[in-house]
Structures are given as C-alpha cells and as structure tokens.
Design an enzyme around this catalytic site. Sequence first.
Site, short mmCIF file in Angstrom:
data_model
loop_
_atom_site.label_atom_id
_atom_site.label_comp_id
_atom_site.label_asym_id
_atom_site.label_seq_id
_atom_site.Cartn_x
_atom_site.Cartn_y
_atom_site.Cartn_z
N TYR A 47 -7.29 4.51 8.49
CA TYR A 47 -6.00 4.93 9.02
C TYR A 47 -5.88 6.42 8.77
O TYR A 47 -5.76 6.86 7.63
CB TYR A 47 -4.90 4.16 8.30
CG TYR A 47 -3.49 4.32 8.81
CD1 TYR A 47 -2.96 5.57 9.15
CD2 TYR A 47 -2.65 3.23 8.94
CE1 TYR A 47 -1.67 5.71 9.60
CE2 TYR A 47 -1.34 3.36 9.38
CZ TYR A 47 -0.85 4.59 9.70
OH TYR A 47 0.44 4.72 10.14
N ASP A 63 7.30 6.66 2.75
CA ASP A 63 8.03 6.33 3.96
C ASP A 63 9.18 7.30 4.21
O ASP A 63 9.86 7.74 3.27
CB ASP A 63 8.58 4.91 3.89
CG ASP A 63 7.48 3.87 3.84
OD1 ASP A 63 6.48 4.07 4.54
OD2 ASP A 63 7.61 2.89 3.09
N GLU A 93 0.89 -4.54 11.71
CA GLU A 93 1.10 -4.08 10.34
C GLU A 93 2.47 -4.58 9.90
O GLU A 93 3.48 -4.26 10.53
CB GLU A 93 1.06 -2.55 10.24
CG GLU A 93 -0.32 -1.97 10.15
CD GLU A 93 -0.26 -0.47 9.91
OE1 GLU A 93 0.74 0.02 9.34
OE2 GLU A 93 -1.21 0.22 10.31
#
Length: 263
Positions: free
Chosen positions: A175, A60, A49
Amino acid sequence: MSRIAAKFAALRAEGRRAFVSYVMAGDPDYATSLDLVRGLPGAGVDIVELGVPFTDPMADGPTIQQAGQRALAQGMTLDRTLDMVRAFREGDDTTPIVMMGYYNPIYSRGVAAFLKDAKAAGVDGLIVVDLPPEEDDELCLPALASGIDFIRLATPTTDDARLPRVLQNTSGFVYYVSITGITGAAAPEAADVAPEVARIKAATDLPVIVGFGIRTPDSARAIAAIADGCVVGSAIVAELASGKSVADVLAFTADLARGAHSA
C-alpha cells in the site's frame, strides 16, 4: 492460492487495475455498515478494507476519525468487526477482506486468539499501521504463519535504505501512501506518484496499490493507471456521513470503481 492473490491474478488476466475501498466497520451502525459492505463487490470493489474503530487513530484524518467515533458510540468492537466478516462470508466467499487498524485491540485480545478467529471468520489480510518492521515478531510473522497476509505501507519518506526492510515480510500487496500526512488529505498527482511506484515495483513482485486523497473517478483512473490499482476511503466514508443512503453510497463507489477499471 489466497483470495488476495487470486483476485490480482484474475485482474491481470483481464488487463484491469484493482479498485480497493475502505469503510469503517460499524459506521453509522452495525446493520447499515454490513449492508454497505455486502454491496461493495456489486459496486465494482475488488478488495474491501474494513476499518476497526479505535480510540486513538493517529494515522487517520478527521473523516475517518469521526467514523470511528460513531462506530464506537454504537458499541462496535474488534469482536463485532469479526462478526461482520463472518456475516459477509455467508454470501461472498471470494472477495478479499483486509482488516485495517491499530495494534492495541489485537494485543488486548491476544494475538494467537485473534489470528485464529480472524482466519476462521474469513479475513485475508491485515494492515496495522502502528507496527513497524522492527516489531514483525509481534504480529506480522504470526499472521503470515496463519495464512493471513500482512500488508505494509510505504510512504514518500520511505527511502531506498528503508524500503527493503519495509518489504521484507510484506505479502498480499504493498500500500503506497501517495502523500505525506493523514488520510483524506490533499489529492495526489499521478506525475508525482509514478516514479515512487516504479521504485517500489523495482524492489518487489507484489502489486502496488496507491491510496490517500483520491476522491473522484478521474483521480482514481489517473492513479490506477500508474500502479496496480487504487484505494478510496475518506471520500466514501464522507458520503455515508452526509446522510446518503446505502444505495447512494454504493452508486458513488461504483463511479469510482469504473474510473479505476478504465485505467
């Protein structure tokens, strides 16, 4: 068969789980980052990734935010990230690369131009965290039409009513975000994650890969054992940020990969 599908088919044939690593393109600089990415497959990484630095990375945590800021300060852009994929492909035509980031840089460049160049560079999949399924016409469907997988995130708050919509146009793998919050947060517990993975797998034939909060080989082993594999990002990025050499970061990554592969 796409590189992602081929990788999972090979792992199934070997009876192994996937180990996926995340690194930020351009952190701490282009050359070091490229050296690291080139070394990841040899360290046991099955899928890379590659983060695209962005000024407002809302999903994030601090570790990856700071990595993005370092990369931007070094002049890293979406175009240079594609350059890095091209450079990687000069020596590796089999390891899947998934670009992970936000829609704004792609939108600014132009979706059609981006997809054409990404496909030509050797990008296999996209994770774009700020485009919900309601916006599939924007990028997801054009990406699928171009032969690039669009990988969707499911979270602990993705209930049974929402899950079919999330899975509708997802390809490559799912995911699963193991915890509620940002990247690099608390470590997940396999006992808590397992029922959620089973719920998702009951609704799709796609592999389910679990990420967020995995930092040790033991944790990688435990999480990979209840899914089709695991993702480690912040822990690897933090090793690089601490001043470790590329060789040391790759050795750290190899330990994590061995943990996942021993599940």
